[in-house]
Design a protein around this motif. Structure first.
Motif, PDB file in Angstrom:
ATOM      1  N   PRO A   9       0.808  -1.226   0.000  1.00  0.00           N
ATOM      2  CA  PRO A   9       0.000   0.000   0.000  1.00  0.00           C
ATOM      3  C   PRO A   9       0.838   1.271   0.000  1.00  0.00           C
ATOM      4  O   PRO A   9       0.385   2.316  -0.488  1.00  0.00           O
ATOM      5  N   ARG A  10       2.076   1.194   0.497  1.00  0.00           N
ATOM      6  CA  ARG A  10       2.915   2.386   0.523  1.00  0.00           C
ATOM      7  C   ARG A  10       3.304   2.849  -0.876  1.00  0.00           C
ATOM      8  O   ARG A  10       3.716   4.002  -1.059  1.00  0.00           O
ATOM      9  N   GLU A  11       3.202   1.963  -1.846  1.00  0.00           N
ATOM     10  CA  GLU A  11       3.560   2.306  -3.218  1.00  0.00           C
ATOM     11  C   GLU A  11       2.386   2.861  -4.012  1.00  0.00           C
ATOM     12  O   GLU A  11       2.548   3.238  -5.172  1.00  0.00           O
ATOM     13  N   GLU A  12       1.221   2.923  -3.395  1.00  0.00           N
ATOM     14  CA  GLU A  12       0.028   3.399  -4.099  1.00  0.00           C
ATOM     15  C   GLU A  12      -0.208   4.879  -3.795  1.00  0.00           C
ATOM     16  O   GLU A  12       0.052   5.354  -2.685  1.00  0.00           O
ATOM     17  N   SER A  13      -0.714   5.600  -4.777  1.00  0.00           N
ATOM     18  CA  SER A  13      -0.847   7.054  -4.685  1.00  0.00           C
ATOM     19  C   SER A  13      -1.993   7.467  -3.776  1.00  0.00           C
ATOM     20  O   SER A  13      -3.014   6.784  -3.664  1.00  0.00           O
ATOM     21  N   ILE A  14      -1.800   8.628  -3.129  1.00  0.00           N
ATOM     22  CA  ILE A  14      -2.817   9.186  -2.234  1.00  0.00           C
ATOM     23  C   ILE A  14      -2.986  10.664  -2.559  1.00  0.00           C
ATOM     24  O   ILE A  14      -2.005  11.409  -2.639  1.00  0.00           O
ATOM     25  N   ALA A  15      -4.235  11.091  -2.706  1.00  0.00           N
ATOM     26  CA  ALA A  15      -4.555  12.513  -2.826  1.00  0.00           C
ATOM     27  C   ALA A  15      -5.138  12.988  -1.507  1.00  0.00           C
ATOM     28  O   ALA A  15      -6.113  12.416  -1.003  1.00  0.00           O
ATOM     29  N   VAL A  16      -4.528  14.017  -0.941  1.00  0.00           N
ATOM     30  CA  VAL A  16      -5.062  14.691   0.242  1.00  0.00           C
ATOM     31  C   VAL A  16      -5.653  16.011  -0.244  1.00  0.00           C
ATOM     32  O   VAL A  16      -4.916  16.864  -0.763  1.00  0.00           O
ATOM     33  N   ILE A  17      -6.957  16.171  -0.118  1.00  0.00           N
ATOM     34  CA  ILE A  17      -7.619  17.360  -0.649  1.00  0.00           C
ATOM     35  C   ILE A  17      -7.820  18.357   0.479  1.00  0.00           C
ATOM     36  O   ILE A  17      -8.558  18.100   1.436  1.00  0.00           O
ATOM     37  N   LEU A  30     -10.395  11.923 -10.332  1.00  0.00           N
ATOM     38  CA  LEU A  30     -10.672  13.291  -9.921  1.00  0.00           C
ATOM     39  C   LEU A  30     -10.532  14.201 -11.138  1.00  0.00           C
ATOM     40  O   LEU A  30      -9.504  14.159 -11.829  1.00  0.00           O
ATOM     41  N   ASP A  31     -11.549  14.986 -11.416  1.00  0.00           N
ATOM     42  CA  ASP A  31     -11.402  16.037 -12.415  1.00  0.00           C
ATOM     43  C   ASP A  31     -10.794  17.244 -11.723  1.00  0.00           C
ATOM     44  O   ASP A  31     -11.254  17.664 -10.650  1.00  0.00           O
ATOM     45  N   VAL A  32      -9.737  17.795 -12.325  1.00  0.00           N
ATOM     46  CA  VAL A  32      -8.981  18.877 -11.705  1.00  0.00           C
ATOM     47  C   VAL A  32      -8.860  20.025 -12.692  1.00  0.00           C
ATOM     48  O   VAL A  32      -8.470  19.832 -13.848  1.00  0.00           O
ATOM     49  N   THR A  33      -9.197  21.232 -12.252  1.00  0.00           N
ATOM     50  CA  THR A  33      -9.066  22.431 -13.076  1.00  0.00           C
ATOM     51  C   THR A  33      -8.102  23.396 -12.414  1.00  0.00           C
ATOM     52  O   THR A  33      -8.256  23.735 -11.230  1.00  0.00           O
ATOM     53  N   GLU A  45      -7.839  18.495 -16.341  1.00  0.00           N
ATOM     54  CA  GLU A  45      -7.323  17.146 -16.516  1.00  0.00           C
ATOM     55  C   GLU A  45      -8.050  16.199 -15.576  1.00  0.00           C
ATOM     56  O   GLU A  45      -8.732  16.626 -14.637  1.00  0.00           O
ATOM     57  N   THR A  46      -7.909  14.919 -15.841  1.00  0.00           N
ATOM     58  CA  THR A  46      -8.452  13.887 -14.962  1.00  0.00           C
ATOM     59  C   THR A  46      -7.285  13.104 -14.373  1.00  0.00           C
ATOM     60  O   THR A  46      -6.411  12.634 -15.107  1.00  0.00           O
ATOM     61  N   ARG A  47      -7.279  12.980 -13.062  1.00  0.00           N
ATOM     62  CA  ARG A  47      -6.212  12.263 -12.380  1.00  0.00           C
ATOM     63  C   ARG A  47      -6.770  11.012 -11.716  1.00  0.00           C
ATOM     64  O   ARG A  47      -7.946  10.962 -11.349  1.00  0.00           O
ATOM     65  N   GLU A  48      -5.890  10.048 -11.498  1.00  0.00           N
ATOM     66  CA  GLU A  48      -6.297   8.811 -10.831  1.00  0.00           C
ATOM     67  C   GLU A  48      -5.411   8.583  -9.618  1.00  0.00           C
ATOM     68  O   GLU A  48      -4.181   8.710  -9.685  1.00  0.00           O
TER      69      GLU A  48
END
Length: 563
Positions: free
Chosen positions: A5-13, A123-126, A134-137
């Protein structure tokens, strides 16, 4: 093979205090791809530069709103009261020291949803500066957007209604106070003007309303506060000693969903205990009124109960330029109980529910905030996650025969109807088994530094799939959240928690130490860390040193469980 799990990406909003400490903890725990995404141009959230306003002071004494990795310098204003600039500088220093290159500013995140695979998040990001979309995953997501940025504006008092009614004055919410300050001052009349001269009318009885009134009064402007009731407050003729002010003492006199100690059980389940608790809270209110020299019959005494509410200001030693002394001196007119219903036909006044009209040059709405979440998610996603309030499910099994709750005020209609389904205020019950989504900052606490930091470790353990004492299925988690929702209706019946779930997913407030202990127990870590014996523990000063090594404690637990 299951991926680390440490290798997987995380978005903190969000880049307020919750977002900063959550990202810091995740990175220290070895997560290699952690991005903080924020709409703002600077860190700090509600303490960002463009949100703080003159005269803004915290309710917390120095050192209570900080994080363990970074000491807080003395307030620039002197004394022990932190100002908005102090907070902004502290969180900018924290971000610069620990999160350089991790924060991406001016990004509007929206339309969060599951990809077709059902795993992770899109996530759609403007970019608000360039307009690029753009769209991010990401594999995991943490919401740290709080609930103090989207204003709640009553339709009858909105700028649109004012314009339609021909109101000639300025109308705005306190969220825009800093940005509108120059325009406000240009519209405001001097305090020595006659009784028919329009006033700045502030709607609301909370801290932001009081701050605005105090600022205007100190600037020599005519200002009137209109509210149903005011927030309670604590005050004293001299600073309280640390063993009272910075201890668990007040938490002892506030019942929790379960009572850990014999002293708590005595106070909250016996006749004599109730007498002691009632005497304590009544004495706290009366001594605070006395410290502020508030006379009997004053509208300033029309406050809600500090015991039953989560809106309590800590004024400390009265300041001559503070709200209450200014109001007692007649420099702020206070109308309470009163309710504003709209605008007069001639466009010059605010109409009250008793038929009175107030000549007004400016209307400032200190009317609270709505959840930040609906604008972030695709409709189906927010429903699937269970982030929206759901219809309450009364269950007679959930009973707390506490004597201190025997004379509760009436249940608020919205509190009776709706419940939140966030486990511990951190994870939607429906998503608890997936361990890829969490929330930080949706729990009301007067010691945010401590509770948010403990919560950040809980979230990291959850993502690492550590062995935790938490429900393993959505069904079990929902049972726990239903019980917690029933408890909150019992403990805070006048507070409609579900109306702003991104701020009030859970109400810890006076019992914030007990709530932090619940999170520590979930992580299988020691609780009640202040020390002391069965009688002295309430007087032990709470210090962030208690939790500064939670990572190492969790690492040791993890290693031991793997042997």
């Amino acid at each position: 093979m299951e991926r680390n799990p440490r290798e997987e990406s995380i978005a903190v909003i969000g880049s307020g205090v919750a977002g900063l400490i959550t990202a810091y903890t995740l990175i220290r725990d070895g997560f290699t791809e952690v991005d903080i995404l924020t709409r703002d141009a600077q860190v700090g959230g509600i303490w960002a530069k463009d949100r703080i306003y003159p005269g803004l002071f915290l309710n917390n004494v120095h050192g209570e709103y900080r994080l363990s990795p970074l000491k807080m310098p003395p307030p620039v204003s002197g004394g022990d009261r932190l100002g908005g600039d102090d907070m902004n500088q502290y969180f900018e220093a924290f971000a610069s020291k620990f999160l350089s290159g991790k924060i991406q500013f001016n990004l509007d995140v929206h339309n969060i949803r599951r990809p077709a695979s059902g795993e992770g998040w899109l996530l759609d990001v403007t970019n608000l500066v360039t307009g690029v979309q753009e769209t991010r995953e990401y594999a995991r997501l943490v919401l740290c957007t709080g609930g103090s940025s989207n204003p709640r504006i009553p339709q009858a008092l909105s700028p649109e209604t004012a314009a339609a009614a021909g109101f000639k004055g300025l109308v705005f919410h306190t969220v825009d106070f800093a940005r509108k300050l120059d325009e406000l001052l240009a519209h405001a009349a001097a305090a020595e003007s006659g009784p028919e001269t329009p006033s700045v009318v502030v709607i609301g009885g909370g801290k932001s309303a009081q701050d605005v009134c105090a600022y205007l009064a100190n600037e020599g402007k005519k200002v009137t506060l209109v509210c149903h009731n005011l927030d309670p407050f604590t005050a004293g003729p001299k600073p309280l000693p640390d063993f009272i002010r910075r201890s668990r003492l007040l938490s002892l006199f506030s019942p929790h969903i379960h009572l850990r100690t014999a002293l708590e059980r005595f106070l909250h389940t016996t006749w004599l205990g109730k007498k002691i608790v009632d005497f304590t809270w009544h004495g706290l209110a009366e001594s605070s009124f006395k410290a502020m020299n508030i006379p009997e019959g004053s509208p300033l005494r029309n406050t809600v109960s500090a015991f039953w509410h989560v809106r309590v200001s800590d004024e400390g030693v009265p300041r001559p330029n503070g709200f209450h002394p200014l109001a007692v001196a007649g420099k702020i007119e206070v109308l309470s109980p009163a309710h504003a219903t709209g605008f007069s036909e001639d466009g010059t006044s605010i109409v009250l529910d008793d038929g009175r009209t107030l000549p007004a040059s400016v209307l400032v709405l200190a009317t609270g905030y709505t959840s930040s979440w609906p604008s972030l998610f695709e409709e189906t996603t927010i429903n699937e996650l269970g982030l929206r309030p759901h219809l309450a499910q009364p269950n007679p099994e959930y009973q707390w025969d506490y004597t201190t709750l025997s004379d509760a005020p009436p249940l608020h209609p919205d509190a009776e109807k709706w419940s939140s389904s966030l486990y511990r205020g951190l994870v939607p019950a429906q998503n608890i088994a997936r361990r890829d989504f969490a929330v930080n900052g949706a729990c009301i606490s007067p010691n945010n530094g401590y509770t948010l930091e403990v919560a950040s470790h809980w979230i990291s353990s959850h993502f690492l799939r550590d062995k935790m004492r938490i429900p393993q299925t959505p069904e079990d988690a929902l049972k726990e959240t239903e019980r917690a929702a029933a408890w909150l209706k019992r403990r805070y019946p006048e507070v409609p928690t579900a109306l702003n779930a991104s701020l009030t997913g859970y109400l810890a407030f006076w019992s914030w130490p007990q709530h932090a202990d619940d999170l520590l127990e979930d992580m299988r870590l020691p609780v009640m860390r202040g020390g002391g014996n069965g009688l002295t523990w309430p007087f032990q000063v709470v210090d962030l040193k208690e939790i500064e090594h939670l990572k190492e404690e969790r690492d040791a637990k993890r290693s031991k469980s793997q042997i």
